[in-house]
Design a protein around this motif. Structure first.
Motif, PDB file in Angstrom:
ATOM      1  N   ILE A  20       0.823  -1.083   0.135  1.00 36.12           N
ATOM      2  CA  ILE A  20      -0.101  -0.030   0.098  1.00 36.12           C
ATOM      3  C   ILE A  20       0.873   1.181  -0.116  1.00 36.12           C
ATOM      4  O   ILE A  20       0.231   2.227  -0.423  1.00 36.12           O
ATOM      5  N   LEU A  21       2.115   1.332   0.421  1.00 36.58           N
ATOM      6  CA  LEU A  21       2.951   2.314   0.448  1.00 36.58           C
ATOM      7  C   LEU A  21       3.611   2.838  -1.025  1.00 36.58           C
ATOM      8  O   LEU A  21       3.857   3.839  -0.958  1.00 36.58           O
ATOM      9  N   GLY A  22       3.437   1.739  -1.845  1.00 39.77           N
ATOM     10  CA  GLY A  22       3.942   2.205  -3.213  1.00 39.77           C
ATOM     11  C   GLY A  22       3.348   3.251  -3.879  1.00 39.77           C
ATOM     12  O   GLY A  22       3.871   4.260  -4.222  1.00 39.77           O
ATOM     13  N   PRO A  23       1.956   3.408  -3.758  1.00 37.47           N
ATOM     14  CA  PRO A  23       1.150   4.565  -4.315  1.00 37.47           C
ATOM     15  C   PRO A  23       1.499   5.831  -3.752  1.00 37.47           C
ATOM     16  O   PRO A  23       1.136   6.971  -4.104  1.00 37.47           O
ATOM     17  N   ILE A  24       1.716   5.582  -2.224  1.00 38.27           N
ATOM     18  CA  ILE A  24       1.991   6.923  -1.372  1.00 38.27           C
ATOM     19  C   ILE A  24       3.296   7.656  -1.702  1.00 38.27           C
ATOM     20  O   ILE A  24       3.093   8.855  -1.684  1.00 38.27           O
ATOM     21  N   THR A  25       4.178   6.931  -2.255  1.00 41.86           N
ATOM     22  CA  THR A  25       5.652   7.618  -2.309  1.00 41.86           C
ATOM     23  C   THR A  25       5.316   8.703  -3.553  1.00 41.86           C
ATOM     24  O   THR A  25       5.625   9.964  -3.527  1.00 41.86           O
ATOM     25  N   PRO A  26       4.711   8.299  -4.654  1.00 40.29           N
ATOM     26  CA  PRO A  26       4.480   9.488  -5.847  1.00 40.29           C
ATOM     27  C   PRO A  26       3.631  10.767  -5.140  1.00 40.29           C
ATOM     28  O   PRO A  26       3.739  11.932  -5.771  1.00 40.29           O
ATOM     29  N   ILE A  27       2.699  10.397  -4.486  1.00 40.90           N
ATOM     30  CA  ILE A  27       1.816  11.320  -3.997  1.00 40.90           C
ATOM     31  C   ILE A  27       2.733  12.351  -3.078  1.00 40.90           C
ATOM     32  O   ILE A  27       2.497  13.712  -3.434  1.00 40.90           O
ATOM     33  N   GLY A  28       3.515  11.839  -2.177  1.00 36.45           N
ATOM     34  CA  GLY A  28       4.417  12.701  -1.502  1.00 36.45           C
ATOM     35  C   GLY A  28       5.403  13.514  -2.435  1.00 36.45           C
ATOM     36  O   GLY A  28       5.654  14.647  -2.222  1.00 36.45           O
ATOM     37  N   GLY A  29       5.932  12.946  -3.658  1.00 31.28           N
ATOM     38  CA  GLY A  29       6.542  13.386  -4.614  1.00 31.28           C
ATOM     39  C   GLY A  29       5.713  14.988  -5.001  1.00 31.28           C
ATOM     40  O   GLY A  29       6.447  15.580  -5.497  1.00 31.28           O
ATOM     41  N   LEU A  30       4.720  14.431  -5.458  1.00 28.25           N
ATOM     42  CA  LEU A  30       3.837  15.362  -6.229  1.00 28.25           C
ATOM     43  C   LEU A  30       3.727  16.590  -5.115  1.00 28.25           C
ATOM     44  O   LEU A  30       3.778  17.886  -5.552  1.00 28.25           O
ATOM     45  N   LEU A  31       3.475  16.483  -3.964  1.00 28.92           N
ATOM     46  CA  LEU A  31       3.349  17.603  -2.715  1.00 28.92           C
ATOM     47  C   LEU A  31       4.655  18.329  -2.859  1.00 28.92           C
ATOM     48  O   LEU A  31       4.404  19.451  -2.711  1.00 28.92           O
ATOM     49  N   LEU A  32       5.543  17.561  -3.047  1.00 27.48           N
ATOM     50  CA  LEU A  32       7.030  18.508  -2.950  1.00 27.48           C
ATOM     51  C   LEU A  32       7.092  19.392  -3.917  1.00 27.48           C
ATOM     52  O   LEU A  32       7.517  20.502  -3.891  1.00 27.48           O
ATOM     53  N   ILE A  33       6.583  18.778  -5.197  1.00 23.16           N
ATOM     54  CA  ILE A  33       6.718  19.686  -6.555  1.00 23.16           C
ATOM     55  C   ILE A  33       5.696  20.910  -6.363  1.00 23.16           C
ATOM     56  O   ILE A  33       6.088  21.931  -6.576  1.00 23.16           O
ATOM     57  N   VAL A  34       4.556  20.507  -5.715  1.00 26.67           N
ATOM     58  CA  VAL A  34       3.493  21.847  -5.489  1.00 26.67           C
ATOM     59  C   VAL A  34       4.126  22.637  -4.630  1.00 26.67           C
ATOM     60  O   VAL A  34       3.842  23.797  -4.588  1.00 26.67           O
ATOM     61  N   GLY A  35       4.644  22.195  -3.532  1.00 26.14           N
ATOM     62  CA  GLY A  35       5.350  23.052  -2.639  1.00 26.14           C
ATOM     63  C   GLY A  35       6.455  23.971  -3.336  1.00 26.14           C
ATOM     64  O   GLY A  35       6.674  25.223  -3.033  1.00 26.14           O
ATOM     65  N   TRP A  36       7.286  23.575  -4.130  1.00 25.66           N
ATOM     66  CA  TRP A  36       8.476  24.405  -5.121  1.00 25.66           C
ATOM     67  C   TRP A  36       7.523  25.147  -6.055  1.00 25.66           C
ATOM     68  O   TRP A  36       7.974  26.436  -5.938  1.00 25.66           O
ATOM     69  N   PHE A  37       6.571  24.773  -6.248  1.00 27.74           N
ATOM     70  CA  PHE A  37       5.590  25.809  -7.446  1.00 27.74           C
ATOM     71  C   PHE A  37       5.150  26.979  -6.558  1.00 27.74           C
ATOM     72  O   PHE A  37       5.093  28.169  -6.971  1.00 27.74           O
ATOM     73  N   LEU A  38       4.607  26.695  -5.347  1.00 27.18           N
ATOM     74  CA  LEU A  38       4.011  27.630  -4.448  1.00 27.18           C
ATOM     75  C   LEU A  38       5.272  28.443  -4.116  1.00 27.18           C
ATOM     76  O   LEU A  38       5.023  29.752  -3.953  1.00 27.18           O
ATOM     77  N   LEU A  39       6.360  28.086  -3.811  1.00 29.89           N
ATOM     78  CA  LEU A  39       7.353  28.745  -3.505  1.00 29.89           C
ATOM     79  C   LEU A  39       7.692  29.956  -4.678  1.00 29.89           C
ATOM     80  O   LEU A  39       7.916  31.097  -4.445  1.00 29.89           O
ATOM     81  N   PHE A  40       7.540  29.426  -5.737  1.00 33.75           N
ATOM     82  CA  PHE A  40       7.805  30.283  -7.248  1.00 33.75           C
ATOM     83  C   PHE A  40       6.593  31.233  -6.984  1.00 33.75           C
ATOM     84  O   PHE A  40       7.001  32.699  -7.217  1.00 33.75           O
ATOM     85  N   LEU A  41       5.362  30.901  -6.930  1.00 32.91           N
ATOM     86  CA  LEU A  41       4.363  31.886  -6.829  1.00 32.91           C
ATOM     87  C   LEU A  41       4.434  32.998  -5.727  1.00 32.91           C
ATOM     88  O   LEU A  41       4.201  33.949  -5.849  1.00 32.91           O
ATOM     89  N   ASN A  42       4.969  32.550  -4.679  1.00 34.78           N
ATOM     90  CA  ASN A  42       5.441  33.347  -3.367  1.00 34.78           C
ATOM     91  C   ASN A  42       6.166  34.548  -3.648  1.00 34.78           C
ATOM     92  O   ASN A  42       6.182  35.534  -3.542  1.00 34.78           O
ATOM     93  N   ALA A  43       7.418  34.031  -4.667  1.00 38.93           N
ATOM     94  CA  ALA A  43       8.431  34.792  -5.085  1.00 38.93           C
ATOM     95  C   ALA A  43       8.034  35.923  -6.060  1.00 38.93           C
ATOM     96  O   ALA A  43       8.472  36.913  -5.942  1.00 38.93           O
TER      97      ALA A  43
END
Length: 124
Positions: free
Chosen positions: A99-122
């Motif tokens: 069950i953990l297999g699909p969770i890893t890419p969700i975490g990766g997607l959230l990290l990408i979203v975090g970086w995108f939000l940092l861009f928007l903040n900048a």
């Protein structure tokens, strides 16, 4: 108390502990692929600990974007890195938690979203 710095120090310290644990204790039970994957989790955890630390030291007050950045990065690290740790350990013990297999890419997607939000903040 700055939640960015607090979380960064926890993530940074545990990344060092997990890295040392992986390099010494788990090296005996992991195969090369598991060791490499575990190290990937540690690296990403440390990279994002440093990101949170940088944001924390450059924040006078927390904006809407910064709140979203905090939650996406924190949840992203927990889902990405910690699912990798658990997948590697459970696999090495021949009790892989699938069950953990699909969770890893969700975490990766959230990290990408975090970086995108940092861009928007900048740019705002």
């Amino acid at each position: 108390m700055n939640i960015f710095i607090t979380t960064a120090t926890i993530f940074g310290a545990t990344a060092i502990v997990f890295g040392a644990f992986g390099a010494h204790a788990l090296k005996k039970i992991f195969n090369q692929e598991q060791l490499k994957n575990f190290e990937t989790g540690v690296k990403y955890q440390m990279y994002h600990a440093l990101l949170l630390l940088i944001i924390g030291f450059n924040t006078n007050y927390i904006t809407k974007y910064q709140t979203l950045i905090y939650y996406t990065i924190t949840l992203g690290v927990l889902l990405f890195s910690f699912s990798i740790y658990l997948l590697c350990i459970s696999s090495a013990l021949n009790k892989k938690i699938k069950i953990l297999g699909p969770i890893t890419p969700i975490g990766g997607l959230l990290l990408i979203v975090g970086w995108f939000l940092l861009f928007l903040n900048a740019i705002n």
